[in-house]
Design an enzyme around this catalytic site. Sequence first.
Site, PDB file in Angstrom:
ATOM      1  N   HIS A  65      -7.400 -30.280 -12.094  1.00 14.37           N
ATOM      2  CA  HIS A  65      -8.654 -30.603 -11.418  1.00 14.37           C
ATOM      3  C   HIS A  65      -8.844 -29.817 -10.121  1.00 14.37           C
ATOM      4  O   HIS A  65      -7.903 -29.539  -9.387  1.00 14.37           O
ATOM      5  CB  HIS A  65      -8.719 -32.102 -11.116  1.00 14.37           C
ATOM      6  CG  HIS A  65      -7.651 -32.561 -10.158  1.00 14.37           C
ATOM      7  ND1 HIS A  65      -7.856 -32.637  -8.802  1.00 14.37           N
ATOM      8  CD2 HIS A  65      -6.380 -32.957 -10.366  1.00 14.37           C
ATOM      9  CE1 HIS A  65      -6.752 -33.061  -8.207  1.00 14.37           C
ATOM     10  NE2 HIS A  65      -5.843 -33.264  -9.132  1.00 14.37           N
ATOM     11  N   ASP A  66     -10.074 -29.445  -9.863  1.00 12.45           N
ATOM     12  CA  ASP A  66     -10.516 -28.857  -8.593  1.00 12.45           C
ATOM     13  C   ASP A  66      -9.861 -27.511  -8.285  1.00 12.45           C
ATOM     14  O   ASP A  66      -9.772 -27.118  -7.113  1.00 12.45           O
ATOM     15  CB  ASP A  66     -10.285 -29.831  -7.431  1.00 12.45           C
ATOM     16  CG  ASP A  66     -11.108 -31.095  -7.588  1.00 12.45           C
ATOM     17  OD1 ASP A  66     -12.337 -31.021  -7.431  1.00 12.45           O
ATOM     18  OD2 ASP A  66     -10.520 -32.149  -7.897  1.00 12.45           O
ATOM     19  N   GLY A  73      -3.353 -29.359  -9.289  1.00 13.86           N
ATOM     20  CA  GLY A  73      -4.685 -29.560  -8.733  1.00 13.86           C
ATOM     21  C   GLY A  73      -4.927 -28.758  -7.462  1.00 13.86           C
ATOM     22  O   GLY A  73      -4.011 -28.494  -6.690  1.00 13.86           O
TER      23      GLY A  73
END
Length: 268
Positions: free
Chosen positions: A119-120, A137
Amino acid sequence: MTAIIHPTAIVEQGAYLHDCAVVGPFCHIGAGVEIGAGAVLQSHVVVAGRTTIGARARIFPFVSLGAPSQDLKAALAEGALSIGDDCIIREGVTINSGVGEGTWVGAGCAFLAYSHVAHDCRLGEGVILANQVLLGGHVAIGDHASVGGGTAVHQNVRIGAHAFVGGLAGVEGDVIPFGLASGNRAHLFGVNIVGLRRRGYSTERVARLREAYRRLFTGDDTLETLSDRVEKVATTYVGVSEVEEIVAFLRAPSQRPLCAPRQRGERA
């Protein structure tokens, strides 16, 4: 020409497919997905969440794009994923959506089989992840950087543009632009000369980078701090864009330590 959708594929109402996109057998496209013109999803591809896939993407079987973050604190919140034009995504790749600003992938990237983007993450243009690379992440990777197979990158690490990280490395710290890093716990070994020459960098430009690298990391004055050396290099190489990029990278705030050369006598 309209999109081509195989009869066994599921395209939920609300998904948008541009002209000439191809959705192969047993794919599942969620309601919030947008797929660019000429993109090809071969088979068994799952695209979920608020995911945008650029034009002419080539996506191979058993890929999962836009699934919620695996961060347990995120409580499976649905985020966003943006993938640029002309990306190649090979078998078994997983790219998760973001829980904050979203996951972002630039144009022309290549993800080889079973690599994972958490994520991200923020990836620039032309990034290559070899087989089974794992990104935690919030990892940021600059344009045209490459990461070798089986490498794991700690969350919040930055890898600068045109850097190369060798395979089977554990990357716990930031890798400077144009840097060459590898090892069980990755250390910096010099400048990515091979990659720079392949991209047309002149001998003179490569020589300036190597010279600046030596001044930053292999100076004889053991009393100087890295900050001191950064400021000296910044003054010496005004107008040399590649060196200025390294200086800006070293000055920028970071949540991780720097991936630095090994000290004398330090074991691999």
